[in-house]
Design an enzyme around this catalytic site. Sequence first.
Site, PDB file in Angstrom:
ATOM      1  N   LYS A  54       0.836  -1.211   0.000  1.00  0.00           N
ATOM      2  CA  LYS A  54       0.000   0.000   0.000  1.00  0.00           C
ATOM      3  C   LYS A  54       0.868   1.259   0.000  1.00  0.00           C
ATOM      4  O   LYS A  54       0.597   2.225  -0.688  1.00  0.00           O
ATOM      5  CB  LYS A  54      -0.942  -0.020   1.211  1.00  0.00           C
ATOM      6  CG  LYS A  54      -2.101  -0.996   1.008  1.00  0.00           C
ATOM      7  CD  LYS A  54      -2.852  -1.358   2.264  1.00  0.00           C
ATOM      8  CE  LYS A  54      -3.893  -2.431   1.919  1.00  0.00           C
ATOM      9  NZ  LYS A  54      -4.397  -3.186   3.032  1.00  0.00           N
ATOM     10  N   GLN A  98      -5.495  -2.185   9.104  1.00  0.00           N
ATOM     11  CA  GLN A  98      -5.231  -3.488   8.472  1.00  0.00           C
ATOM     12  C   GLN A  98      -5.811  -4.612   9.333  1.00  0.00           C
ATOM     13  O   GLN A  98      -5.621  -4.633  10.550  1.00  0.00           O
ATOM     14  CB  GLN A  98      -3.715  -3.672   8.304  1.00  0.00           C
ATOM     15  CG  GLN A  98      -3.299  -4.903   7.541  1.00  0.00           C
ATOM     16  CD  GLN A  98      -3.654  -4.859   6.052  1.00  0.00           C
ATOM     17  OE1 GLN A  98      -3.777  -3.783   5.455  1.00  0.00           O
ATOM     18  NE2 GLN A  98      -3.835  -6.023   5.450  1.00  0.00           N
ATOM     19  N   ASP A 121     -11.629   1.940   3.018  1.00  0.00           N
ATOM     20  CA  ASP A 121     -11.857   0.496   2.903  1.00  0.00           C
ATOM     21  C   ASP A 121     -13.323   0.193   2.588  1.00  0.00           C
ATOM     22  O   ASP A 121     -13.653  -0.920   2.189  1.00  0.00           O
ATOM     23  CB  ASP A 121     -11.528  -0.191   4.248  1.00  0.00           C
ATOM     24  CG  ASP A 121     -10.287  -1.041   4.181  1.00  0.00           C
ATOM     25  OD1 ASP A 121      -9.924  -1.492   3.077  1.00  0.00           O
ATOM     26  OD2 ASP A 121      -9.683  -1.259   5.248  1.00  0.00           O
TER      27      ASP A 121
HETATM   28  N1  GUN Z   1      -6.524  -7.353   5.191  1.00  0.00           N
HETATM   29  C1  GUN Z   1      -6.442  -7.983   4.002  1.00  0.00           C
HETATM   30  N2  GUN Z   1      -6.951  -7.206   3.039  1.00  0.00           N
HETATM   31  C2  GUN Z   1      -7.374  -6.067   3.635  1.00  0.00           C
HETATM   32  C3  GUN Z   1      -7.987  -4.872   3.160  1.00  0.00           C
HETATM   33  O1  GUN Z   1      -8.281  -4.691   1.966  1.00  0.00           O
HETATM   34  N3  GUN Z   1      -8.251  -3.919   4.089  1.00  0.00           N
HETATM   35  C4  GUN Z   1      -7.970  -4.100   5.393  1.00  0.00           C
HETATM   36  N4  GUN Z   1      -8.285  -3.116   6.240  1.00  0.00           N
HETATM   37  N5  GUN Z   1      -7.391  -5.186   5.875  1.00  0.00           N
HETATM   38  C5  GUN Z   1      -7.099  -6.162   4.985  1.00  0.00           C
END
Ligand code: GUN
Length: 290
Positions: A54, A98, A121
């Site tokens: 990211k 996350q 998200d």
């Molecule tokens: N864990 C795995 N994929 C994601 C995601 O797209 N967003 C978040 N917040 N956690 C994740």
Amino acid sequence: MTAEIIDGNAIAGSIRQEIAAEVTGWADRGLRIPGLAVILVGSDPASEVYVRGKRKDCDEVGFHSNVQHLSDHVTQQDLEERILALNEDDSVDGILVQTPLPAHIDEDRIIDCIDPDKDVDGFHAYNMGRLALRRPAFRSCTPKGVMMLLEQLDIEIRGMDAAVIGASNHVGRPMTLELLLAGCTVITAHKFTRDITEKVKLADIVISAVGKPGLVTADWIKPGAVVIDVGITRGEGNRLYGDVDFDGVREVASQITPVPGGVGPMTRVALLKNTLQAAKLHQHLPADED
Ligand code: GUN
């Protein structure tokens, strides 16, 4: 029939370039460049890889990013206070916590704390509700990424039959709502579904989001269907597996996504799109039409 392989890396790469081009010159025009804040709790190796990705994506398109890496022992209260501080921070357009979080943290309450206007998200109840009511605001990244990918294929999906396998809060459910919004007739299969093969076999579009390697075999697939594999499971030697028996299904489907290199890059670029959308919202710029 041997299906065409959908190149998620290439599609995501060109969308990333569009985003980078759009943001170029923002600073010269007196605009604040988009900023993403990520909270990472603990040291789950997969989560660390995702968060690094990211950051790299943000760098590539010229966004600001900041990661708070917290110990496994962080308290619910500390985490909530950090989110409330980010809600008030004008340099932050998007907030992402996350997942998975440690077992002592109540994830629903954490998501409830995020300002819905910074919920890049799309996990907040407000944003899920907006999607259900056909007035999407921030849309969950994986389902949004899948829709962006389907838009690139030369097919009119309105009126098609779609099957979503998996009913999770973060993928299966919003995926079903996205397809419904796009005019598909959707079934959502889950662990209580009976006669799953017969039901999935009716679908023109099959999207599997379960996390069970090899679950979807060629006998589940209607000849010529489009098959999108959202599942990612890490196996021996760190190899990644999707839900779909790729080699078998490829002989029946018309188009298919690989794992890796299919949905994963689309999820990442959808997060950039959402962060850009949030930055425009916060600076009162016209929104994209999507
Ligand atoms: N864990 C795995 N994929 C994601 C995601 O797209 N967003 C978040 N917040 N956690 C994740």
